[in-house]
Scaffold this active site. Structure first.
Site, PDB file in Angstrom:
ATOM      1  N   SER A   2       1.077  -1.243   0.091  1.00 54.16           N
ATOM      2  CA  SER A   2      -0.431   0.399  -0.275  1.00 54.16           C
ATOM      3  C   SER A   2       1.006   1.390  -0.204  1.00 54.16           C
ATOM      4  CB  SER A   2      -1.329   0.093   1.050  1.00 54.16           C
ATOM      5  OG  SER A   2      -1.375   1.532   1.702  1.00 54.16           O
ATOM      6  N   TYR A  19      -0.628  -0.974  10.159  1.00 58.67           N
ATOM      7  CA  TYR A  19      -0.200  -1.338   8.609  1.00 58.67           C
ATOM      8  C   TYR A  19       0.273  -1.085   8.268  1.00 58.67           C
ATOM      9  CZ  TYR A  19      -3.369  -0.782   4.841  1.00 58.67           C
ATOM     10  OH  TYR A  19      -3.991  -2.063   3.309  1.00 58.67           O
TER      11      TYR A  19
END
Ligand SMILES: NC(=O)c1ccc[n+]([C@@H]2O[C@H](COP(=O)([O-])OP(=O)(O)OC[C@H]3O[C@@H](n4cnc5c(N)ncnc54)[C@H](O)[C@@H]3O)[C@@H](O)[C@H]2O)c1
Length: 291
Positions: free
Chosen positions: A168, A181
């Protein structure tokens, strides 16, 4: 006399592919919905047999129906953060199809907060799903991959296999509120680059695709009534702050969120022979957006 050449429609020219994945077997994790389902669809449409995994059995069955190729699609339900499940998923793929040529480590979710409000459990959970799970899957597949490659090389064959790890822009750029994350998504890049070096000799391309904002339940506006996920006894709210969604539209050169199908297109490139000479790379698929 020859008649006039037939002109392809737009749809024909964009769906005709310069390669086929017929005879290849893929494993896609987190394929019960969202980007994972779209990746499985791209692979099935390109001719591959696909094992789809998710922890959500209902959604997985729905994916199987959408993929609509009963002879080339199997599913295996399981929470990949349970230590034995990654190996079970790899073995199930091998026993169903007799091979693994493509592995897409896609399963993931976000459990967000600023660092002072992030518990150990929350931080570890993000590392478990985004980093430890792909590690366990790839380790479980390593014996099959190495032994197959040694036989192929001894027979003077070059058979390319593919690993695609999903990361990401939170991992490449950092993102406030996503300390766990983004750490997991950054870590998987290190694993990608290391395995590219370890497995180059076995003809494996190991790459990562990093998404910007793709329109799935992970990027719905965060509200109390919005999407939730049950993980290890917690009700985890999924989504992003509505203000972030608004700012993305102006910060993103393409001015919009991506679709799961567009996201899956970038992954398909790394699953295909078009990327046979690309390894250890991170392709950002985010409409030009960087945090
Ligand atoms: N949507 C985005 O904007 C975006 C951006 C960057 C990265 N990503 C990454 O893309 C991947 C797919 O996300 P998505 O947007 O399609 O989300 P999604 O929630 O629509 O789909 C993810 C799927 O993974 C499954 N899953 C989660 N944990 C699992 C586990 N422990 N075991 C098995 N399955 C599990 C979920 O049940 C779900 O079906 C994730 O790795 C995510 O972090 C998404």
């Amino acid at each position: 006399m020859m008649g006039p050449a037939r002109i392809e429609t737009d749809e024909e020219s964009t769906t005709r592919m310069p390669f086929t994945l017929e005879g290849k077997t893929a494993l896609v994790t987190g394929a019960g919905r969202g980007i994972g389902r779209a990746i499985a669809k791209r692979l099935v449409d390109a001719g591959a047999s696909v094992m789809v995994n998710d922890l959500d059995e209902m959604m997985l069955l729905e994916s199987e129906a959408v993929l609509a190729q009963p002879r080339r699609v199997r599913h295996i339900t399981g929470d990949l953060t349970e230590a034995s499940i990654p190996e079970m998923v790899v073995h199930a793929t091998l026993s169903e199809f007799g091979a693994i040529d493509i592995i897409v480590n896609n399963a993931g979710y976000s459990w967000d907060n600023v660092i002072q409000k992030t518990t150990d459990e929350q931080f570890q959970a993000m590392l478990e799903i985004h980093l430890v799970t792909p590690f366990r899957i790839l380790r479980a597949a390593s014996t099959y991959i190495r032994e197959s490659a040694k036989k192929e090389i001894a027979a003077s064959q070059r058979v390319m296999r593919k690993v695609v790890n999903i990361t990401s822009i939170a991992g490449t750029d950092g993102n406030p509120g996503q300390v766990g994350y983004s750490a997991g998504k950054a870590g998987i890049i290190g694993m990608t680059k290391t395995l590219a070096k370890e497995w180059g000799r076995y003809n494996v391309n190991v790459n990562a695709v990093g998404f910007g904002l793709i329109g799935t339940r992970l990027v719905q506006p965060l509200t109390d009534a919005g999407a939730k996920m049950q993980m290890h006894g917690h009700d985890i709210r999924l989504g992003v702050q509505p203000s972030l969604l608004d700012s993305v539209k102006s910060a993103c050169p393409l001015g919009r969120l991506g679709t799961p199908e567009e996201a899956a297109g970038a992954v398909l490139f790394f699953c295909s022979p078009l990327s046979d000479y690309v390894t250890g790379e991170v392709l950002i698929c985010g409409g030009g957006l960087h945090f």
